[in-house]
Design an enzyme around this catalytic site. Structure first.
Site, PDB file in Angstrom:
ATOM      1  N   GLY A 103       3.926  10.112   3.547  1.00  0.00           N
ATOM      2  CA  GLY A 103       3.655  11.554   3.525  1.00  0.00           C
ATOM      3  C   GLY A 103       2.397  11.928   2.761  1.00  0.00           C
ATOM      4  O   GLY A 103       2.130  13.103   2.527  1.00  0.00           O
ATOM      5  N   GLY A 105      -0.758  10.858   3.631  1.00  0.00           N
ATOM      6  CA  GLY A 105      -1.960  10.776   4.465  1.00  0.00           C
ATOM      7  C   GLY A 105      -2.665   9.431   4.392  1.00  0.00           C
ATOM      8  O   GLY A 105      -3.890   9.362   4.583  1.00  0.00           O
ATOM      9  N   ALA A 108      -4.907   8.527   7.506  1.00  0.00           N
ATOM     10  CA  ALA A 108      -6.116   9.352   7.631  1.00  0.00           C
ATOM     11  C   ALA A 108      -7.107   9.031   6.515  1.00  0.00           C
ATOM     12  O   ALA A 108      -8.327   9.083   6.719  1.00  0.00           O
ATOM     13  CB  ALA A 108      -5.747  10.836   7.610  1.00  0.00           C
ATOM     14  N   ASP A 150      -4.140  16.495   8.275  1.00  0.00           N
ATOM     15  CA  ASP A 150      -4.421  15.370   7.368  1.00  0.00           C
ATOM     16  C   ASP A 150      -5.910  15.012   7.382  1.00  0.00           C
ATOM     17  O   ASP A 150      -6.547  14.936   6.329  1.00  0.00           O
ATOM     18  CB  ASP A 150      -3.605  14.128   7.775  1.00  0.00           C
ATOM     19  CG  ASP A 150      -2.153  14.215   7.329  1.00  0.00           C
ATOM     20  OD1 ASP A 150      -1.694  15.334   7.051  1.00  0.00           O
ATOM     21  OD2 ASP A 150      -1.484  13.164   7.263  1.00  0.00           O
TER      22      ASP A 150
END
Ligand code: PMV
Length: 327
Positions: A103, A105, A108, A150
């Site tokens: 959670g 990111g 990304a 994200d």
């Protein structure tokens, strides 16, 4: 003389409020975590060796197959194409401190650091918008229908308001991004459940529920949108007393959508019992992390950290989001 290696990094992120509803056009607020980062180094490879990706902390190494590349390999090729340079012999080393599927990111951030490092390799700095667009295509390979929040917050590296809006002709969405004003620094405590959950699974669950009962789910998303608007006001006023209950309300709505979990609920409750004025899961849910809003005093902050550890958090991070004024 061989070229020295180039390196770049990118931060983890937290969604303060609005996850899931953001996929359906409601706003969300996301924050970069400057102190938790993914690092990528690009070095010249042996002649004829092609592109090698090496994930140092996962002890994995693989070659980018030009015909059917993996998502990160595809991103490397797309970035080189974007930079106008042919694929050459490169070793790309990834080292990330961000928990995978937690959670925060991680995907990304690794992708953003990779794009930045490849650009640095040819002495170029790409604008945040171009990096974000390249990373978004990689996010699509991993998650299917990402909102884009994200890659946006990580590439821009500042607190953002993010909203997908229908573009002209109602065919494609246009991202509406605004900086978020934060009048007083925000102290957050992050508890990691240690449960790894792929983003696409809870996102798929919410989609199924929305398809089965659009009226109820549209109403839930509207309630999230409304609290995100109030949260923006509270941040701009430095009114953390109002912000806490809004985060609690967001958690209640996420529980109704079915994306919390017993582990997340336990950590959220422990943080509230220890004095957090608000606590909620952050990200896609079913695992990963939760965040708690701590008052500006050390005693409460330490009490929350201790309570999260006793309630089973495998890792607890403390972070301060600095104030940012809009000019
Ligand atoms: O768990 P993360 O960090 O991948 O965040 C997902 C956020 C969602 O709103 C659930 C999905 C999205 O694409 O916005």
């Amino acid at each position: 003389m061989s070229k020295p290696p180039s390196s770049a990094s990118a931060p983890a992120k937290l969604i303060l409020c609005g996850e899931h509803a953001v996929v359906y056009g409601r706003p969300a607020i996301a924050l970069p975590l400057a102190g938790v980062r993914a690092n990528v180094q690009v070095d010249q490879g042996r002649p004829g060796s092609g592109i090698t990706l090496r994930a140092t902390n996962l002890h994995q190494e693989w070659k980018v197959d030009g015909a059917s590349p993996d998502p990160l390999g595809e991103l490397a090729l797309a970035t080189l194409h974007h930079l106008g340079i042919p694929p050459s012999d490169l070793v790309i080393m990834i080292d990330s401190a961000i928990p995978i599927a937690g959670g925060m990111g991680s995907g990304a951030a690794v992708a953003t650091a990779l794009v930045r490092a490849l650009a640095a390799h040819i002495g170029c700095v790409l604008p945040a918008g171009e990096i974000s667009a390249l990373v978004y295509t990689c996010e699509q390979r991993y998650h299917g229908t990402p909102s884009g929040i994200d890659n946006t917050v990580i590439a821009h590296e500042r607190p953002i308001w993010f909203e997908r809006r229908m573009g002209s002709g109602q065919r494609r969405t246009v991202n509406h991004i605004e900086p978020v004003a934060i009048a007083n620094p925000l102290t957050l405590v992050i508890g990691d459940t240690g449960v790894r959950s792929e983003t696409r699974l809870p996102v798929g669950e919410v989609r199924q529920r929305w398809q089965a009962d659009p009226t109820t789910y549209e109403a839930l998303f509207d309630q999230v949108g409304s609290l995100v608007r109030q949260a923006r006001e509270a941040l701009a006023m430095g009114d953390h007393e109002s912000l806490g209950p809004l985060l609690n309300e967001n958690q209640r709505l996420l529980e109704t959508m079915g994306v919390s979990s017993p582990e997340l609920a336990r950590l959220v409750q422990a943080a509230r019992d220890a004095g957090a004025s608000g606590a909620k899961l952050s990200g896609a849910g079913w695992g990963g992390v939760m965040l708690a809003l701590a008052d500006d005093d050390d005693i409460t902050r330490r009490a929350i950290v201790g309570a999260l550890k006793r309630a089973g958090a495998v890792q607890v991070l403390e972070t301060q989001i600095e104030s940012s004024v809009l000019v």
